[in-house]
Design an enzyme around this catalytic site. Structure first.
Site, PDB file in Angstrom:
ATOM      1  N   HIS A   3      43.271  25.239  45.664  1.00 57.79           N
ATOM      2  CA  HIS A   3      42.101  24.573  45.100  1.00 57.79           C
ATOM      3  C   HIS A   3      42.461  23.343  44.270  1.00 57.79           C
ATOM      4  O   HIS A   3      41.567  22.704  43.714  1.00 57.79           O
ATOM      5  CB  HIS A   3      41.318  25.574  44.238  1.00 57.79           C
ATOM      6  CG  HIS A   3      41.214  26.941  44.851  1.00 57.79           C
ATOM      7  ND1 HIS A   3      40.627  27.156  46.076  1.00 57.79           N
ATOM      8  CD2 HIS A   3      41.680  28.167  44.442  1.00 57.79           C
ATOM      9  CE1 HIS A   3      40.694  28.457  46.374  1.00 57.79           C
ATOM     10  NE2 HIS A   3      41.344  29.085  45.402  1.00 57.79           N
ATOM     11  N   PRO A   8      51.537  31.096  44.075  1.00 58.83           N
ATOM     12  CA  PRO A   8      51.674  31.673  42.743  1.00 58.83           C
ATOM     13  C   PRO A   8      50.905  32.972  42.536  1.00 58.83           C
ATOM     14  O   PRO A   8      49.775  33.128  42.998  1.00 58.83           O
ATOM     15  CB  PRO A   8      51.123  30.570  41.830  1.00 58.83           C
ATOM     16  CG  PRO A   8      50.316  29.696  42.711  1.00 58.83           C
ATOM     17  CD  PRO A   8      50.949  29.767  44.060  1.00 58.83           C
ATOM     18  N   ASN A   9      51.575  33.871  41.839  1.00 60.58           N
ATOM     19  CA  ASN A   9      51.035  35.168  41.388  1.00 60.58           C
ATOM     20  C   ASN A   9      50.930  36.213  42.495  1.00 60.58           C
ATOM     21  O   ASN A   9      50.684  37.385  42.216  1.00 60.58           O
ATOM     22  CB  ASN A   9      49.664  34.994  40.694  1.00 60.58           C
ATOM     23  CG  ASN A   9      49.770  34.110  39.481  1.00 60.58           C
ATOM     24  OD1 ASN A   9      50.589  34.359  38.605  1.00 60.58           O
ATOM     25  ND2 ASN A   9      48.980  33.054  39.432  1.00 60.58           N
ATOM     26  N   ALA A  25      46.148  29.885  44.041  1.00 65.96           N
ATOM     27  CA  ALA A  25      45.284  28.931  43.327  1.00 65.96           C
ATOM     28  C   ALA A  25      45.639  27.474  43.613  1.00 65.96           C
ATOM     29  O   ALA A  25      44.802  26.587  43.415  1.00 65.96           O
ATOM     30  CB  ALA A  25      45.348  29.215  41.831  1.00 65.96           C
ATOM     31  N   ARG A  48      47.339  44.591  39.838  1.00 60.47           N
ATOM     32  CA  ARG A  48      46.113  44.381  39.055  1.00 60.47           C
ATOM     33  C   ARG A  48      44.999  43.910  39.988  1.00 60.47           C
ATOM     34  O   ARG A  48      45.256  43.492  41.104  1.00 60.47           O
ATOM     35  CB  ARG A  48      46.349  43.305  37.987  1.00 60.47           C
ATOM     36  CG  ARG A  48      47.167  43.806  36.804  1.00 60.47           C
ATOM     37  CD  ARG A  48      47.334  42.696  35.772  1.00 60.47           C
ATOM     38  NE  ARG A  48      46.081  42.068  35.427  1.00 60.47           N
ATOM     39  CZ  ARG A  48      45.828  40.757  35.518  1.00 60.47           C
ATOM     40  NH1 ARG A  48      46.743  39.937  35.961  1.00 60.47           N
ATOM     41  NH2 ARG A  48      44.662  40.263  35.173  1.00 60.47           N
ATOM     42  N   GLU A 105      45.347  28.298  56.842  1.00 63.15           N
ATOM     43  CA  GLU A 105      45.076  28.677  55.445  1.00 63.15           C
ATOM     44  C   GLU A 105      44.618  30.130  55.420  1.00 63.15           C
ATOM     45  O   GLU A 105      43.737  30.531  56.185  1.00 63.15           O
ATOM     46  CB  GLU A 105      43.979  27.780  54.865  1.00 63.15           C
ATOM     47  CG  GLU A 105      43.576  28.197  53.462  1.00 63.15           C
ATOM     48  CD  GLU A 105      42.449  27.343  52.893  1.00 63.15           C
ATOM     49  OE1 GLU A 105      42.271  26.182  53.337  1.00 63.15           O
ATOM     50  OE2 GLU A 105      41.748  27.852  52.002  1.00 63.15           O
ATOM     51  N   ASN A 159      49.249  31.185  52.346  1.00 58.28           N
ATOM     52  CA  ASN A 159      48.362  31.617  51.270  1.00 58.28           C
ATOM     53  C   ASN A 159      48.878  30.908  50.022  1.00 58.28           C
ATOM     54  O   ASN A 159      49.813  31.381  49.354  1.00 58.28           O
ATOM     55  CB  ASN A 159      48.374  33.131  51.081  1.00 58.28           C
ATOM     56  CG  ASN A 159      47.350  33.558  50.026  1.00 58.28           C
ATOM     57  OD1 ASN A 159      46.810  32.719  49.294  1.00 58.28           O
ATOM     58  ND2 ASN A 159      47.092  34.853  49.941  1.00 58.28           N
ATOM     59  N   HIS A 203      43.645  33.646  52.919  1.00 55.44           N
ATOM     60  CA  HIS A 203      43.372  34.291  51.634  1.00 55.44           C
ATOM     61  C   HIS A 203      43.038  35.760  51.850  1.00 55.44           C
ATOM     62  O   HIS A 203      42.339  36.097  52.819  1.00 55.44           O
ATOM     63  CB  HIS A 203      42.193  33.618  50.915  1.00 55.44           C
ATOM     64  CG  HIS A 203      42.439  32.177  50.643  1.00 55.44           C
ATOM     65  ND1 HIS A 203      43.307  31.760  49.665  1.00 55.44           N
ATOM     66  CD2 HIS A 203      41.981  31.073  51.253  1.00 55.44           C
ATOM     67  CE1 HIS A 203      43.354  30.443  49.678  1.00 55.44           C
ATOM     68  NE2 HIS A 203      42.574  29.987  50.635  1.00 55.44           N
ATOM     69  N   LEU A 204      43.487  36.581  50.950  1.00 59.38           N
ATOM     70  CA  LEU A 204      43.132  38.004  50.981  1.00 59.38           C
ATOM     71  C   LEU A 204      41.640  38.190  50.727  1.00 59.38           C
ATOM     72  O   LEU A 204      40.962  38.960  51.421  1.00 59.38           O
ATOM     73  CB  LEU A 204      43.919  38.757  49.903  1.00 59.38           C
ATOM     74  CG  LEU A 204      45.431  38.811  50.111  1.00 59.38           C
ATOM     75  CD1 LEU A 204      46.129  38.867  48.765  1.00 59.38           C
ATOM     76  CD2 LEU A 204      45.800  40.002  50.960  1.00 59.38           C
ATOM     77  N   SER A 205      41.151  37.495  49.718  1.00 56.09           N
ATOM     78  CA  SER A 205      39.747  37.636  49.324  1.00 56.09           C
ATOM     79  C   SER A 205      38.890  36.596  50.039  1.00 56.09           C
ATOM     80  O   SER A 205      39.408  35.589  50.551  1.00 56.09           O
ATOM     81  CB  SER A 205      39.622  37.450  47.800  1.00 56.09           C
ATOM     82  OG  SER A 205      40.026  36.134  47.425  1.00 56.09           O
ATOM     83  N   TYR A 253      41.857  42.245  45.330  1.00 57.41           N
ATOM     84  CA  TYR A 253      42.992  41.948  46.219  1.00 57.41           C
ATOM     85  C   TYR A 253      43.553  43.187  46.930  1.00 57.41           C
ATOM     86  O   TYR A 253      44.503  43.075  47.696  1.00 57.41           O
ATOM     87  CB  TYR A 253      44.113  41.276  45.414  1.00 57.41           C
ATOM     88  CG  TYR A 253      43.688  39.950  44.811  1.00 57.41           C
ATOM     89  CD1 TYR A 253      43.305  38.896  45.629  1.00 57.41           C
ATOM     90  CD2 TYR A 253      43.654  39.766  43.432  1.00 57.41           C
ATOM     91  CE1 TYR A 253      42.894  37.682  45.092  1.00 57.41           C
ATOM     92  CE2 TYR A 253      43.247  38.558  42.881  1.00 57.41           C
ATOM     93  CZ  TYR A 253      42.873  37.526  43.716  1.00 57.41           C
ATOM     94  OH  TYR A 253      42.468  36.339  43.188  1.00 57.41           O
ATOM     95  N   ARG A 261      33.220  33.887  45.942  1.00 58.49           N
ATOM     96  CA  ARG A 261      33.703  33.967  44.558  1.00 58.49           C
ATOM     97  C   ARG A 261      33.288  32.708  43.775  1.00 58.49           C
ATOM     98  O   ARG A 261      32.329  32.042  44.129  1.00 58.49           O
ATOM     99  CB  ARG A 261      35.230  34.191  44.574  1.00 58.49           C
ATOM    100  CG  ARG A 261      35.600  35.501  45.307  1.00 58.49           C
ATOM    101  CD  ARG A 261      37.093  35.745  45.313  1.00 58.49           C
ATOM    102  NE  ARG A 261      37.593  35.964  43.962  1.00 58.49           N
ATOM    103  CZ  ARG A 261      38.886  35.918  43.629  1.00 58.49           C
ATOM    104  NH1 ARG A 261      39.795  35.668  44.568  1.00 58.49           N
ATOM    105  NH2 ARG A 261      39.267  36.142  42.397  1.00 58.49           N
ATOM    106  N   ASP A 319      49.612  17.250  51.205  1.00 58.54           N
ATOM    107  CA  ASP A 319      50.443  16.173  51.769  1.00 58.54           C
ATOM    108  C   ASP A 319      51.685  16.739  52.454  1.00 58.54           C
ATOM    109  O   ASP A 319      52.127  16.209  53.473  1.00 58.54           O
ATOM    110  CB  ASP A 319      50.861  15.188  50.677  1.00 58.54           C
ATOM    111  CG  ASP A 319      49.727  14.265  50.252  1.00 58.54           C
ATOM    112  OD1 ASP A 319      48.699  14.214  50.951  1.00 58.54           O
ATOM    113  OD2 ASP A 319      49.878  13.593  49.212  1.00 58.54           O
TER     114      ASP A 319
END
Ligand code: CA2
Length: 148
Positions: free
Chosen positions: A80, A10-11, A77, A18, A98, A74, A100-102, A23, A107, A87
């Site tokens: 988390h 998502p996102n 959210a 933004r 897994e 990726n 992540h960009l950040s 990011y 964080r 599953d």
């Protein structure tokens, strides 16, 4: 031929629009092009997907069985929070990385929790768009090791 699914949650479709300080300015379309370039260079197949919907991500993970050799995920959210995505990865018996960009560990505390990590072969975070190429390299090496 080895084939890897790169799946984004998502996102991430809004990347580059933004929070560039977190990011970067690279868009998801730019990242898809980077991955396609890597695929052309290595001869490994890469399929690229994104969804804002948990169930759709789960459907794409299920559909990867017998089609792809590994998944770079990726999950945004959902990383988390989503036991269902965890599953799904466990149920298809495909190696997953897994991504992540950040650097999620630098964080907020809630980003230090990952359900995906429990079923992943490894984690790459904090390297921005370059992390996708790092994850593809790692997955290709992992799949090659498994085949020999
Ligand atoms: O660092 C990552 O790649 C994340 O997976 C990104 C997720 C975040 O929830 C994870 O903790 C870490 C958020 C993606 C949000 O993407 C945006 C895109 C454009 C503008 C703002 C956010």
């Amino acid at each position: 031929m080895t084939s890897i699914l790169v799946l984004n949650g998502p996102n991430l479709n809004l990347l580059g629009t933004r929070q560039p300080e977190v990011y970067g300015t690279t868009t998801l379309a730019d990242i898809e092009k980077l991955c396609a370039g890597w695929a052309a260079d290595t001869g490994c197949g890469v399929a690229f997907g994104q969804s804002n919907h948990e169930g759709h991500l789960i459907d794409q993970i299920h559909a990867a069985r017998g089609v792809h050799d590994g998944i770079v995920l990726n999950a945004g959210a959902y990383t988390h929070s989503s036991i269902a995505l965890m599953d799904a990865i466990a149920s298809v018996d495909l190696p997953a990385i897994e991504l992540h960009l950040s650097n999620v560990h630098a964080r907020e505390d809630f980003r230090h929790v990952s359900y995906i990590a429990k079923v992943a072969i490894g984690i790459i975070c904090g390297f921005g768009a370059r992390g996708y190429i790092m994850a593809l390299d790692a997955m290709l090496a992992h799949v090659s090791d498994q085949k020999t």
